[in-house]
Design a protein around this motif. Sequence first.
Motif, PDB file in Angstrom:
ATOM      1  N   ASN A  23       0.803  -1.223   0.000  1.00 37.83           N
ATOM      2  CA  ASN A  23       0.000   0.000   0.000  1.00 37.83           C
ATOM      3  C   ASN A  23       0.834   1.271   0.000  1.00 37.83           C
ATOM      4  O   ASN A  23       0.304   2.352   0.220  1.00 37.83           O
ATOM      5  N   LEU A  24       2.124   1.156  -0.245  1.00 39.31           N
ATOM      6  CA  LEU A  24       3.017   2.302  -0.141  1.00 39.31           C
ATOM      7  C   LEU A  24       2.563   3.486  -0.978  1.00 39.31           C
ATOM      8  O   LEU A  24       2.598   4.626  -0.527  1.00 39.31           O
ATOM      9  N   SER A  25       2.088   3.261  -2.174  1.00 41.27           N
ATOM     10  CA  SER A  25       1.644   4.374  -3.022  1.00 41.27           C
ATOM     11  C   SER A  25       0.375   5.026  -2.471  1.00 41.27           C
ATOM     12  O   SER A  25       0.125   6.203  -2.711  1.00 41.27           O
ATOM     13  N   GLN A  26      -0.409   4.293  -1.711  1.00 41.70           N
ATOM     14  CA  GLN A  26      -1.633   4.824  -1.128  1.00 41.70           C
ATOM     15  C   GLN A  26      -1.376   5.545   0.197  1.00 41.70           C
ATOM     16  O   GLN A  26      -2.108   6.442   0.580  1.00 41.70           O
ATOM     17  N   VAL A  27      -0.340   5.120   0.898  1.00 39.38           N
ATOM     18  CA  VAL A  27      -0.043   5.666   2.226  1.00 39.38           C
ATOM     19  C   VAL A  27       0.626   7.032   2.125  1.00 39.38           C
ATOM     20  O   VAL A  27       0.536   7.846   3.022  1.00 39.38           O
ATOM     21  N   ASP A  28       1.288   7.306   1.028  1.00 36.56           N
ATOM     22  CA  ASP A  28       1.959   8.585   0.792  1.00 36.56           C
ATOM     23  C   ASP A  28       3.083   8.845   1.779  1.00 36.56           C
ATOM     24  O   ASP A  28       3.334   9.971   2.165  1.00 36.56           O
ATOM     25  N   ASP A  29       3.747   7.796   2.219  1.00 39.87           N
ATOM     26  CA  ASP A  29       4.886   7.944   3.123  1.00 39.87           C
ATOM     27  C   ASP A  29       6.182   7.754   2.358  1.00 39.87           C
ATOM     28  O   ASP A  29       6.232   6.988   1.402  1.00 39.87           O
ATOM     29  N   ILE A  30       7.199   8.422   2.829  1.00 41.72           N
ATOM     30  CA  ILE A  30       8.517   8.221   2.240  1.00 41.72           C
ATOM     31  C   ILE A  30       9.436   7.501   3.216  1.00 41.72           C
ATOM     32  O   ILE A  30      10.575   7.244   2.913  1.00 41.72           O
ATOM     33  N   LEU A  66      -1.138  16.197  16.080  1.00 40.67           N
ATOM     34  CA  LEU A  66      -1.146  14.742  16.008  1.00 40.67           C
ATOM     35  C   LEU A  66      -1.880  14.324  14.736  1.00 40.67           C
ATOM     36  O   LEU A  66      -3.024  14.721  14.509  1.00 40.67           O
ATOM     37  N   TYR A  67      -1.202  13.535  13.906  1.00 39.91           N
ATOM     38  CA  TYR A  67      -1.774  13.037  12.656  1.00 39.91           C
ATOM     39  C   TYR A  67      -1.951  11.532  12.742  1.00 39.91           C
ATOM     40  O   TYR A  67      -1.232  10.848  13.461  1.00 39.91           O
ATOM     41  N   VAL A  68      -2.903  11.027  11.955  1.00 32.48           N
ATOM     42  CA  VAL A  68      -3.111   9.591  11.825  1.00 32.48           C
ATOM     43  C   VAL A  68      -2.953   9.217  10.359  1.00 32.48           C
ATOM     44  O   VAL A  68      -3.320   9.980   9.467  1.00 32.48           O
ATOM     45  N   ASN A  69      -2.374   8.063  10.140  1.00 30.40           N
ATOM     46  CA  ASN A  69      -2.269   7.483   8.816  1.00 30.40           C
ATOM     47  C   ASN A  69      -2.516   6.001   8.973  1.00 30.40           C
ATOM     48  O   ASN A  69      -2.449   5.464  10.084  1.00 30.40           O
ATOM     49  N   GLY A  70      -2.801   5.315   7.893  1.00 31.34           N
ATOM     50  CA  GLY A  70      -3.039   3.891   8.010  1.00 31.34           C
ATOM     51  C   GLY A  70      -3.189   3.212   6.675  1.00 31.34           C
ATOM     52  O   GLY A  70      -3.186   3.854   5.625  1.00 31.34           O
ATOM     53  N   TYR A  71      -3.324   1.910   6.764  1.00 33.85           N
ATOM     54  CA  TYR A  71      -3.513   1.083   5.576  1.00 33.85           C
ATOM     55  C   TYR A  71      -4.187  -0.202   6.010  1.00 33.85           C
ATOM     56  O   TYR A  71      -4.132  -0.589   7.180  1.00 33.85           O
ATOM     57  N   THR A  99      -5.470  13.021   3.208  1.00 37.57           N
ATOM     58  CA  THR A  99      -5.548  11.989   2.182  1.00 37.57           C
ATOM     59  C   THR A  99      -6.224  12.530   0.932  1.00 37.57           C
ATOM     60  O   THR A  99      -7.217  13.243   1.031  1.00 37.57           O
ATOM     61  N   PRO A 100      -5.695  12.184  -0.224  1.00 34.59           N
ATOM     62  CA  PRO A 100      -6.371  12.515  -1.473  1.00 34.59           C
ATOM     63  C   PRO A 100      -7.291  11.376  -1.925  1.00 34.59           C
ATOM     64  O   PRO A 100      -7.990  11.500  -2.933  1.00 34.59           O
ATOM     65  N   HIS A 101      -7.307  10.269  -1.187  1.00 35.86           N
ATOM     66  CA  HIS A 101      -8.028   9.067  -1.601  1.00 35.86           C
ATOM     67  C   HIS A 101      -9.471   9.077  -1.100  1.00 35.86           C
ATOM     68  O   HIS A 101      -9.723   9.226   0.102  1.00 35.86           O
ATOM     69  N   ARG A 102     -10.393   8.885  -2.014  1.00 36.87           N
ATOM     70  CA  ARG A 102     -11.827   8.969  -1.711  1.00 36.87           C
ATOM     71  C   ARG A 102     -12.255   7.957  -0.647  1.00 36.87           C
ATOM     72  O   ARG A 102     -12.983   8.299   0.284  1.00 36.87           O
ATOM     73  N   THR A 103     -11.824   6.712  -0.770  1.00 37.33           N
ATOM     74  CA  THR A 103     -12.258   5.703   0.200  1.00 37.33           C
ATOM     75  C   THR A 103     -11.731   6.002   1.598  1.00 37.33           C
ATOM     76  O   THR A 103     -12.441   5.793   2.585  1.00 37.33           O
ATOM     77  N   ALA A 104     -10.510   6.503   1.690  1.00 37.12           N
ATOM     78  CA  ALA A 104      -9.963   6.890   2.999  1.00 37.12           C
ATOM     79  C   ALA A 104     -10.735   8.066   3.580  1.00 37.12           C
ATOM     80  O   ALA A 104     -11.030   8.103   4.774  1.00 37.12           O
TER      81      ALA A 104
END
Length: 128
Positions: A23-30, A66-71, A99-104
Motif C-alpha cells: 500500500n506504499l503508493s496509497q499511504v503517501d509515506d517516504i 497529532l496526525y493519523v495514517n493507516g492502511y 488523504t487525497p483518496h476517496r475511500t480513505a
Amino acid sequence: MKVLIPKNPGFNYLECKQLYIQNLSQVDDIEDFDYILKTTFFYSFIREKDNKFIGCLYFYLKDNKLYVNGYSNRHCHLENIECLKLAKNWFNCDIWAQTPHRTAAICLLRAGFKKVNSNTYVKMKGEN
C-alpha cells in the motif's frame, strides 16, 4: 477487535510490513517501515472472531499536531471505521489526517472526522 503494538508478544510484524509495502503508493509515506514502527504510535488490528488481519493505524506528530495514517487489507471498510472510532479515543487532543483518496476520506468522515479542506480532516478534541 484485537489491537497489537510492536512490543506485544505475537505482534504480526511480517504481515504489517508486507501490507505496508503493498500500500506504499496509497499511504503517501517516504519513510521506511521500521522507522515508522520506532517513531510513531503504531497499532495493528485483528478481527477476533476469525483472527483476520484488518490493517494498521499509526499516529505521529507533525507541526505540533497529532496526525493519523493507516492502511488495510481490501474489503475491510466497515472494520476500518471501527478501528478509527476505537483509536481516536485513545488521545486527548485534536487528530488530523490528510488523504487525497476517496475511500480513505469516506472512512474518516464515517469515523467522526470533519473535512477542513480538499485533503485535510480533523477530529476535534472532545467530539465523538
